[in-house]
Design a protein around this motif. Sequence first.
Motif, short mmCIF file in Angstrom:
data_model
loop_
_atom_site.label_atom_id
_atom_site.label_comp_id
_atom_site.label_asym_id
_atom_site.label_seq_id
_atom_site.Cartn_x
_atom_site.Cartn_y
_atom_site.Cartn_z
N ALA A 1 0.83 -1.21 0.00
CA ALA A 1 0.00 0.00 0.00
C ALA A 1 0.86 1.26 0.00
O ALA A 1 0.57 2.24 -0.71
CB ALA A 1 -0.92 -0.01 1.22
N SER A 2 1.94 1.26 0.76
CA SER A 2 2.80 2.45 0.81
C SER A 2 3.49 2.69 -0.54
O SER A 2 3.61 3.83 -0.98
CB SER A 2 3.84 2.31 1.92
OG SER A 2 4.67 1.19 1.70
N SER A 3 3.90 1.62 -1.20
CA SER A 3 4.54 1.77 -2.51
C SER A 3 3.56 2.29 -3.55
O SER A 3 3.90 3.19 -4.34
CB SER A 3 5.13 0.43 -2.96
OG SER A 3 6.16 0.02 -2.11
N LEU A 4 2.37 1.75 -3.57
CA LEU A 4 1.36 2.21 -4.53
C LEU A 4 1.01 3.67 -4.28
O LEU A 4 0.84 4.45 -5.23
CB LEU A 4 0.10 1.34 -4.44
CG LEU A 4 0.26 -0.11 -4.91
CD1 LEU A 4 -0.99 -0.91 -4.57
CD2 LEU A 4 0.51 -0.15 -6.42
N LEU A 5 0.91 4.05 -3.01
CA LEU A 5 0.59 5.45 -2.68
C LEU A 5 1.70 6.39 -3.13
O LEU A 5 1.43 7.45 -3.70
CB LEU A 5 0.37 5.58 -1.17
CG LEU A 5 0.02 6.98 -0.66
CD1 LEU A 5 -1.31 7.44 -1.25
CD2 LEU A 5 -0.04 6.99 0.87
N LEU B 1 8.60 2.25 -11.55
CA LEU B 1 8.76 0.81 -11.75
C LEU B 1 9.65 0.19 -10.68
O LEU B 1 9.42 -0.94 -10.23
CB LEU B 1 9.34 0.55 -13.15
CG LEU B 1 8.40 0.86 -14.32
CD1 LEU B 1 9.13 0.73 -15.64
CD2 LEU B 1 7.17 -0.04 -14.29
N GLY B 2 10.67 0.93 -10.24
CA GLY B 2 11.52 0.43 -9.16
C GLY B 2 10.76 0.30 -7.85
O GLY B 2 10.90 -0.70 -7.13
N ALA B 3 9.93 1.30 -7.54
CA ALA B 3 9.13 1.24 -6.30
C ALA B 3 8.11 0.12 -6.36
O ALA B 3 7.86 -0.57 -5.36
CB ALA B 3 8.44 2.59 -6.07
N LEU B 4 7.50 -0.09 -7.53
CA LEU B 4 6.52 -1.16 -7.68
C LEU B 4 7.17 -2.53 -7.55
O LEU B 4 6.59 -3.46 -6.96
CB LEU B 4 5.81 -1.06 -9.02
CG LEU B 4 4.70 -0.02 -9.14
CD1 LEU B 4 4.12 -0.02 -10.55
CD2 LEU B 4 3.58 -0.29 -8.14
N ALA B 5 8.37 -2.69 -8.11
CA ALA B 5 9.05 -3.98 -8.03
C ALA B 5 9.24 -4.40 -6.57
O ALA B 5 9.01 -5.56 -6.21
CB ALA B 5 10.39 -3.91 -8.75
N LEU B 6 9.64 -3.45 -5.74
CA LEU B 6 9.82 -3.76 -4.33
C LEU B 6 8.47 -3.89 -3.62
O LEU B 6 8.27 -4.79 -2.82
CB LEU B 6 10.66 -2.68 -3.65
CG LEU B 6 10.89 -2.92 -2.16
CD1 LEU B 6 11.85 -4.08 -1.94
CD2 LEU B 6 11.42 -1.67 -1.48
N GLY B 7 7.54 -2.98 -3.95
CA GLY B 7 6.29 -2.91 -3.20
C GLY B 7 5.36 -4.07 -3.42
O GLY B 7 4.66 -4.50 -2.49
N VAL B 8 5.29 -4.60 -4.63
CA VAL B 8 4.37 -5.71 -4.91
C VAL B 8 5.09 -7.01 -5.23
O VAL B 8 4.61 -8.10 -4.92
CB VAL B 8 3.38 -5.35 -6.05
CG1 VAL B 8 2.52 -4.16 -5.65
CG2 VAL B 8 4.11 -5.08 -7.36
N GLY B 9 6.27 -6.91 -5.87
CA GLY B 9 7.00 -8.12 -6.24
C GLY B 9 7.62 -8.81 -5.05
O GLY B 9 7.52 -10.04 -4.91
N ASP B 10 8.24 -8.04 -4.17
CA ASP B 10 8.92 -8.63 -3.02
C ASP B 10 7.96 -9.33 -2.06
O ASP B 10 8.23 -10.46 -1.63
CB ASP B 10 9.72 -7.54 -2.29
CG ASP B 10 10.67 -8.12 -1.27
OD1 ASP B 10 11.41 -9.05 -1.62
OD2 ASP B 10 10.68 -7.65 -0.12
N PRO B 11 6.79 -8.72 -1.70
CA PRO B 11 5.84 -9.46 -0.85
C PRO B 11 5.30 -10.73 -1.50
O PRO B 11 5.08 -11.74 -0.83
CB PRO B 11 4.71 -8.43 -0.62
CG PRO B 11 5.35 -7.11 -0.81
CD PRO B 11 6.37 -7.31 -1.88
#
Length: 398
Positions: free
Chosen positions: A144-148, A230-240
């Motif tokens: 949620a924090s990454s998407l925001l 794209l970098g923030a999304l990779a960590l925010g949704v890919g890592d979880p």
Amino acid sequence: MAPMASPSRERKQMKSTLEDLAQHLSKILKDASKIRVRRSTAPDLTPIQCKVEASLETKVILATAPEGIVSALKDVAAAMRKVVRMNRDPSGGPPPLNNPDMWRNLEAVLLEPFEELAGRMRTAGLHVPQVRNFKLARSLYHSASSLLVVLCGELLWTSRDMMVVSATACACAWFSEYLKLRSEGFRRFMFSLLGAISRDGEQHNVNSATWYMSALMCLSFLFGKLPSGLGALALGVGDPAAALVGSKLGSIKVYGKKTMEGSGAFVLVSFTFSVAYMRGLYQLEWPAVLSLAAVAAVSGSIAELFCPVPTVDDNLFVPLATAAAVSYFLHSFGGAVGCPGGATPYSEVFDWAGVGAQLPWGLGALLYNRLPPPGPGIFKGTWLEFIYPHLPEAPLFA
């Protein structure tokens, strides 16, 4: 008269005993998170419980181990006794609970005392394996924090705004790390609030959120909005996604403790969100969208897989590596996929392929109306306005 053991020898013995104990405790907690183990076997706590109780009666441990470690070890022993009582039938018959319930009791009761013991041991310079059991609340907060951040960076903030916001957040995060190091009371207060989204070791080491804030600041100063997003999304949704699938279903080891199932989940989820992000906010054709999403997903997965933990935290390494790969691809091959000169024109129209057109209460019209680009800056007209002239017009690799 028997010769007395030297202090260095006693410390080596204490170190060996505690590290062996931590190895067994981390193994049983890792097993508690794996679905196939939870279904097939019941937790056997007798051997490890005997080791914990015996260590508390060892003179070397009591004489040479720091007081905090001894106290945390006593809490672990009490937690193990509690788990045994919870999983035992009072009548002396077979356990009344099924295997998954018994593992669930173990994880719920033992994980927190183990994390405290692990933090104390690492502070004393002892090696403790990481136990990164999946925490739903942590992963939801992460995503949620990454998407925001991505949405605010695209729709509300200019590049300079992003620099100011991320630098301020980064400074606050590192200041909290300083307070955590200096004040035991502040550390306990912070983790009483953040316990549900913290992980093993963060009580006594740099919090992953601090590394993430540092990554956002680096992204804002070094890269343009699209690579940063794209970098923030990779960590925010890919890592979880990798953590969930890898911890619950992972069986094929690829590198270290990382599994093929977890890496596959990272690529799939990151690719999907990257496609949605670019189709919604950028005037890019499908070849460009699919190419950039693939580069972001694969490079992020590789960065997560081979991240040199604990030397570099993945919350810092993954978004920067992903953004660097995307930026390189844009500048080197952008023209071939429909991004001449690496340009990524911002779309002033939300194009949801007709999905939002039928929404009630005017939401469809809102999605299709032209939205103005971000304004002159959210800090214009405030006392922080003096910062703007000192910031670059665009990131280094815009």
